[in-house]
Design a protein around this motif. Sequence first.
Motif, PDB file in Angstrom:
ATOM      1  N   GLY A  39       5.286  -5.572   5.181  1.00 40.66           N
ATOM      2  CA  GLY A  39       3.845  -5.425   5.023  1.00 40.66           C
ATOM      3  C   GLY A  39       3.386  -4.137   4.380  1.00 40.66           C
ATOM      4  N   VAL A  40       4.277  -3.183   4.165  1.00 40.15           N
ATOM      5  CA  VAL A  40       3.893  -1.919   3.535  1.00 40.15           C
ATOM      6  C   VAL A  40       4.105  -2.059   2.024  1.00 40.15           C
ATOM      7  CG1 VAL A  40       4.371   0.554   3.363  1.00 40.15           C
ATOM      8  CG2 VAL A  40       4.509  -0.591   5.583  1.00 40.15           C
ATOM      9  N   PRO A  41       3.071  -1.808   1.228  1.00 43.37           N
ATOM     10  CA  PRO A  41       3.234  -1.913  -0.225  1.00 43.37           C
ATOM     11  C   PRO A  41       4.411  -1.054  -0.706  1.00 43.37           C
ATOM     12  CG  PRO A  41       0.925  -1.644   0.333  1.00 43.37           C
ATOM     13  CD  PRO A  41       1.715  -1.428   1.597  1.00 43.37           C
ATOM     14  N   SER A  42       5.201  -1.591  -1.618  1.00 44.97           N
ATOM     15  CA  SER A  42       6.437  -0.933  -2.038  1.00 44.97           C
ATOM     16  C   SER A  42       6.218   0.424  -2.700  1.00 44.97           C
ATOM     17  CB  SER A  42       7.235  -1.846  -2.973  1.00 44.97           C
ATOM     18  OG  SER A  42       6.488  -2.118  -4.145  1.00 44.97           O
ATOM     19  N   MET A  43       5.052   0.676  -3.270  1.00 40.54           N
ATOM     20  CA  MET A  43       4.833   1.984  -3.907  1.00 40.54           C
ATOM     21  C   MET A  43       4.472   3.080  -2.895  1.00 40.54           C
ATOM     22  SD  MET A  43       1.252   1.401  -5.884  1.00 40.54           S
ATOM     23  CE  MET A  43       1.857  -0.104  -6.586  1.00 40.54           C
ATOM     24  N   ILE A  44       4.302   2.705  -1.637  1.00 46.11           N
ATOM     25  CA  ILE A  44       4.052   3.700  -0.586  1.00 46.11           C
ATOM     26  C   ILE A  44       5.404   4.275  -0.177  1.00 46.11           C
ATOM     27  CG2 ILE A  44       3.168   4.096   1.736  1.00 46.11           C
ATOM     28  CD1 ILE A  44       0.899   3.387  -0.067  1.00 46.11           C
ATOM     29  N   SER A  45       5.644   5.503  -0.575  1.00 43.52           N
ATOM     30  CA  SER A  45       6.921   6.154  -0.283  1.00 43.52           C
ATOM     31  C   SER A  45       6.987   6.580   1.184  1.00 43.52           C
ATOM     32  CB  SER A  45       7.087   7.389  -1.176  1.00 43.52           C
ATOM     33  OG  SER A  45       6.134   8.380  -0.805  1.00 43.52           O
ATOM     34  N   PRO A  46       8.192   6.866   1.680  1.00 44.76           N
ATOM     35  CA  PRO A  46       8.302   7.381   3.054  1.00 44.76           C
ATOM     36  C   PRO A  46       7.464   8.650   3.257  1.00 44.76           C
ATOM     37  CG  PRO A  46      10.456   6.705   2.283  1.00 44.76           C
ATOM     38  CD  PRO A  46       9.527   6.621   1.090  1.00 44.76           C
ATOM     39  N   VAL A  67      -2.920   2.154  -0.849  1.00 44.99           N
ATOM     40  CA  VAL A  67      -3.349   3.067   0.219  1.00 44.99           C
ATOM     41  C   VAL A  67      -4.436   2.416   1.069  1.00 44.99           C
ATOM     42  CG1 VAL A  67      -4.599   5.226   0.659  1.00 44.99           C
ATOM     43  CG2 VAL A  67      -2.627   5.218  -0.876  1.00 44.99           C
ATOM     44  N   LEU A  68      -5.428   1.800   0.425  1.00 43.62           N
ATOM     45  CA  LEU A  68      -6.545   1.225   1.185  1.00 43.62           C
ATOM     46  C   LEU A  68      -6.146   0.011   2.006  1.00 43.62           C
ATOM     47  CD1 LEU A  68      -9.605   1.644  -1.192  1.00 43.62           C
ATOM     48  CD2 LEU A  68      -8.986   2.994   0.824  1.00 43.62           C
ATOM     49  N   TYR A  69      -4.997  -0.550   1.724  1.00 46.34           N
ATOM     50  CA  TYR A  69      -4.462  -1.622   2.565  1.00 46.34           C
ATOM     51  C   TYR A  69      -4.167  -1.070   3.974  1.00 46.34           C
ATOM     52  CZ  TYR A  69      -1.264  -5.285   4.190  1.00 46.34           C
ATOM     53  OH  TYR A  69      -0.653  -6.267   4.921  1.00 46.34           O
ATOM     54  N   LEU A  70      -3.832   0.209   4.041  1.00 43.96           N
ATOM     55  CA  LEU A  70      -3.441   0.865   5.297  1.00 43.96           C
ATOM     56  C   LEU A  70      -4.483   1.849   5.821  1.00 43.96           C
ATOM     57  CD1 LEU A  70       0.153   1.819   4.086  1.00 43.96           C
ATOM     58  CD2 LEU A  70      -0.439  -0.113   5.565  1.00 43.96           C
ATOM     59  N   PHE A  71      -5.349   2.325   4.975  1.00 41.49           N
ATOM     60  CA  PHE A  71      -6.192   3.496   5.212  1.00 41.49           C
ATOM     61  C   PHE A  71      -7.647   3.093   5.441  1.00 41.49           C
ATOM     62  CE2 PHE A  71      -8.612   7.195   3.692  1.00 41.49           C
ATOM     63  CZ  PHE A  71      -7.826   8.293   4.000  1.00 41.49           C
ATOM     64  N   ILE A  88     -11.755  -2.634  -5.709  1.00 40.69           N
ATOM     65  CA  ILE A  88     -10.624  -2.413  -4.797  1.00 40.69           C
ATOM     66  C   ILE A  88     -11.125  -2.055  -3.401  1.00 40.69           C
ATOM     67  CG2 ILE A  88      -8.680  -0.873  -4.298  1.00 40.69           C
ATOM     68  CD1 ILE A  88      -8.294  -0.732  -7.421  1.00 40.69           C
ATOM     69  N   ILE A  89     -12.132  -1.206  -3.332  1.00 39.02           N
ATOM     70  CA  ILE A  89     -12.697  -0.818  -2.033  1.00 39.02           C
ATOM     71  C   ILE A  89     -13.332  -2.027  -1.356  1.00 39.02           C
ATOM     72  CG2 ILE A  89     -14.517   0.555  -0.920  1.00 39.02           C
ATOM     73  CD1 ILE A  89     -13.775   2.766  -3.060  1.00 39.02           C
ATOM     74  N   ALA A  90     -14.078  -2.823  -2.112  1.00 38.70           N
ATOM     75  CA  ALA A  90     -14.710  -4.020  -1.541  1.00 38.70           C
ATOM     76  C   ALA A  90     -13.670  -5.016  -1.032  1.00 38.70           C
ATOM     77  CB  ALA A  90     -15.608  -4.676  -2.586  1.00 38.70           C
ATOM     78  N   LYS A  91     -12.552  -5.123  -1.745  1.00 42.32           N
ATOM     79  CA  LYS A  91     -11.479  -6.040  -1.336  1.00 42.32           C
ATOM     80  C   LYS A  91     -10.833  -5.605  -0.021  1.00 42.32           C
ATOM     81  CE  LYS A  91      -6.871  -6.563  -2.710  1.00 42.32           C
ATOM     82  NZ  LYS A  91      -5.870  -6.327  -3.711  1.00 42.32           N
ATOM     83  N   ASN A  92     -10.717  -4.302   0.196  1.00 47.77           N
ATOM     84  CA  ASN A  92     -10.000  -3.774   1.351  1.00 47.77           C
ATOM     85  C   ASN A  92     -10.888  -3.380   2.532  1.00 47.77           C
ATOM     86  OD1 ASN A  92      -6.971  -3.429   0.682  1.00 47.77           O
ATOM     87  ND2 ASN A  92      -8.018  -2.812  -1.194  1.00 47.77           N
ATOM     88  N   HIS A  93     -12.199  -3.298   2.309  1.00 44.23           N
ATOM     89  CA  HIS A  93     -13.112  -2.856   3.366  1.00 44.23           C
ATOM     90  C   HIS A  93     -14.380  -3.693   3.348  1.00 44.23           C
ATOM     91  CE1 HIS A  93     -10.726   0.609   4.529  1.00 44.23           C
ATOM     92  NE2 HIS A  93     -10.479   0.787   3.252  1.00 44.23           N
TER      93      HIS A  93
END
Length: 141
Positions: free
Chosen positions: A4-11, A57-61, A92-97
């Motif tokens: 579930g974590v987008p692949s471009m989100i690094s550790p 980021v906004l998927y998680l934030f 993007i913001i409207a899609k995630n929030h």
Amino acid sequence: MLKGVPSMISPELIKVLMEMGHGDKLLIADGNFPAYRCGEKIIRCDGVSISEILNAVLYLFPLDVKVKKPVTLMNITADETPPESWEWYKKIIAKNHAAEYEFDYRDRFEFYEKAKESYAIIATTDISYKGNILLEKGVVR
């Protein structure tokens, strides 16, 4: 890897996002932004557009719903047309929030000063004109 974590989100980035608290700011900067002059905690995200990393980021934030303008952009001059990227950001913001947010617009040097308040800066190589976007973190309910 995590599910579930987008692949471009690094550790490194997921650690920083988890460390951040309510009211902390995160800047996603374009390739021309003086990231190392404005922040101490820099996370490189080369080869990824601001729109892509913003969406991840906004998927998680969560954005802060208790402030009127939790998103800040670098303002344009009166004779300039708003950059196309600003419309992408709004979508993007409207899609995630679910909430609608007004954006805060700051002149270049005022934006640099506000960026210095960031908990972290995600430095990209994106060349979008005035593509920098500053986000204020809210709470998870």
